[in-house]
Design an enzyme around this catalytic site. Structure first.
Site, mmCIF file in Angstrom:
data_model
loop_
_atom_site.group_PDB
_atom_site.id
_atom_site.type_symbol
_atom_site.label_atom_id
_atom_site.label_comp_id
_atom_site.label_asym_id
_atom_site.label_seq_id
_atom_site.Cartn_x
_atom_site.Cartn_y
_atom_site.Cartn_z
ATOM 1 N N SER A 251 -48.164 -55.652 4.401
ATOM 2 C CA SER A 251 -48.541 -54.464 5.172
ATOM 3 C C SER A 251 -49.162 -53.448 4.213
ATOM 4 O O SER A 251 -49.226 -53.676 3.006
ATOM 5 C CB SER A 251 -47.318 -53.866 5.853
ATOM 6 O OG SER A 251 -46.485 -53.307 4.861
ATOM 7 N N LYS A 252 -49.547 -52.321 4.793
ATOM 8 C CA LYS A 252 -50.258 -51.308 3.992
ATOM 9 C C LYS A 252 -49.464 -50.876 2.766
ATOM 10 O O LYS A 252 -50.040 -50.526 1.746
ATOM 11 C CB LYS A 252 -50.553 -50.094 4.865
ATOM 12 C CG LYS A 252 -51.664 -50.358 5.839
ATOM 13 C CD LYS A 252 -52.341 -49.048 6.252
ATOM 14 C CE LYS A 252 -53.426 -49.308 7.258
ATOM 15 N NZ LYS A 252 -52.955 -49.339 8.643
#
Ligand code: GLU
Length: 481
Positions: A251-252
């Site tokens: 994820s980010k």
């Protein structure tokens, strides 16, 4: 049978590298099987879908060299290829399922459903739909619809186990109580993903559906819908999840995760394709660095692994660096401009200077952005606070080197030179050795320290020959030796 494979992104953000990997595998699979690769835009979430994201995802696919045969901008016989343009079709098939008694209109309100869900949770029961509207008399339902009552359409989930034959994971069986009757058409007339995906994969004649493993529970629901429609199932291939080094889903917070970000950081498309291909697949000769052609030659769904693939920035950097080294300096120069600091020092140099610069440093960088700090090393005469440099400057031979070179640089400037040449530097080293009796490490490290302001660095003669005399002379003034 013609192989037809699709990539079906939702335009709710930039192209994620997981999506890019799915697109890559799907497109190669289609190509290897002389099939057709389709891009379908899944934009039924009207609030989150944006045309800018669709455009940027398409641009990134093109940048990666992933070409599709049919898509929103490539008309084909199964279009339109944007789900928002196919809403009537979904309504038609949802109505058909209702007419066949395989789906039903549900009039339960959100508040009622919420209350039932909470109660089920409190009683530790699965929060499945409780069937309130499942067996409503069709006439009653019709009358309520005509009266204008809001309703969704729910699919009647059959009470049976569902088995998915997956090309990567083998047989995956889901028990008969995994889900309750689920919504296929919302009260605003828009379909949910699991429904429109099946309608489209079916009508677009998909033979293979390749997507990430986290879609398996969706596949279970989708298989039920295929069966209700009496539609032929495609073959499914669920590729492994992408995780970070902490084994959590990528994820980010793991850093760059969109293709756009990597593109902006100066990664090369051929390296991205190479690296993405390795996230779940392996080259039969265990090679890490290869061309697109080689990938096409060796790619096989059978070589896709089940285990989660770890996204490793270090390996991506290494692979990018290898592809960069395979490019000629001229090719690198044609790509480098937007990745360099905005100052004009680099831009004002002669083409031959630029080529030599790239040639000298391409061995040392992993990305196009990586050239930036070397420009700084060349043009900035300020000295760094560096212990190794201080050590070399403290040697008793170094002040002699400095004094000699100050004179030589002045002489060269008077002669109108803008740069020293490798030959001149050779001449200085010979004189320092013969006349000043400075040798070995003292000679080479000392000369490097006073001319470049660094204790270490690339080939001394080439590096110095790239540095403007003005910079060398101002650096020499600052050297405290
Ligand atoms: N729009 C879905 C997604 O982006 C597509 C999944 C699929 O390939 O079916 O996750």
């Amino acid at each position: 049978m013609t192989v037809r494979v699709r990539f079906a992104p939702s335009p709710t953000g930039f192209l994620h590298i997981g999506g890019a990997r799915t697109a890559l595998y799907s497109s190669i699979f289609a190509k290897k099987n002389k099939g057709t690769f389709v891009l379908r835009v899944e934009d039924t979430d009207l609030e989150r879908s944006k045309k800018e994201y669709e455009d940027s995802q398409i641009e990134d696919l093109k940048w990666l060299g992933i070409e599709y045969d049919e898509g929103p901008d490539r008309p084909g016989e199964c279009g339109p290829y944007r789900q928002s343009e196919r809403i009537e079709l979904y309504k038609k098939y949802a109505t058909q399922l209702v007419d066949q008694g395989l789906a039903f209109p549900c009039f339960c309100t959100d508040e009622e459903l919420d209350a039932k869900r909470k109660k089920a949770e409190e009683e530790k029961r699965a929060p499945h739909y409780d069937g309130t509207c499942r067996d409503l008399d069709p006439e009653v339902a019709k009358a309520r619809i005509e009266k204008g009552d809001k309703f969704t359409i729910r699919f009647k989930v059959p009470k049976k186990t569902i088995t998915v034959n997956d090309l990567i994971r083998g047989e995956v069986t889901f028990p008969d109580d995994m889900v309750g009757d689920f919504v296929i058409l919302r009260s605003n007339g828009l379909p949910v993903y699991n429904f429109c995906c099946v309608i489209d994969d079916w009508l677009m004649k998909m033979t293979h559906v390749i997507r990430a493993e986290d879609h398996l529970p969706n596949t279970m629901r989708q298989v039920m819908i295929y069966e209700a429609l009496e539609a032929e199932l495609p073959q499914f291939a669920h590729v492994s999840l992408l995780v970070g080094h902490d084994r959590a889903k990528l994820s980010k917070r793991h850093g760059a995760t969109s293709v756009t970000m990597f593109r902006e950081q100066g990664y090369l498309p051929e390296a991205m394709v190479n690296y993405l291909s390795l996230l779940g697949w392996s080259h039969p000769d265990e090679k890490d660095v290869f061309t697109r052609e080689e990938l096409l030659l060796h790619f096989d769904l059978k070589r896709l692994g089940k285990a989660a693939a770890t996204f490793d920035m270090v390996k991506l950097g290494y692979i990018n660096g290898q592809h960069l080294k395979n490019l000629s300096s001229k090719e690198i120069l044609s790509k480098i401009d937007s990745f360099l600091p905005k100052d004009t020092a680099f831009k004002n140099q002669e083409p031959s200077w630029k080529e030599e610069f790239v040639d000298l440093f391409k061995e040392k960088v992993d990305t196009l952005e990586g050239f930036g700090p070397f420009i700084e090393d060349i043009f900035n005469s300020e000295l760094r606070d560096d212990e190794d440099l201080k050590e070399v400057l403290s040697w008793e031979t170094t002040p002699k080197i400095k004094e000699y070179l100050i004179n030589k640089v002045d002489e060269a400037k008077k002669e109108g030179l803008l740069f020293l040449t490798p030959e001149l530097i050779d001449e200085y080293l010979t004189t320092l050795k013969k006349e000043h009796k400075i040798k070995g490490k003292n000679l080479f490290k000392g000369t490097r320290a006073v001319l470049t302001g660094r204790a270490e660095g690339p080939d001394l003669k080439r590096f110095v020959a790239l540095t403007p005399l003005e910079v060398i002379s101002s650096r020499l003034q600052k050297i405290d030796a």
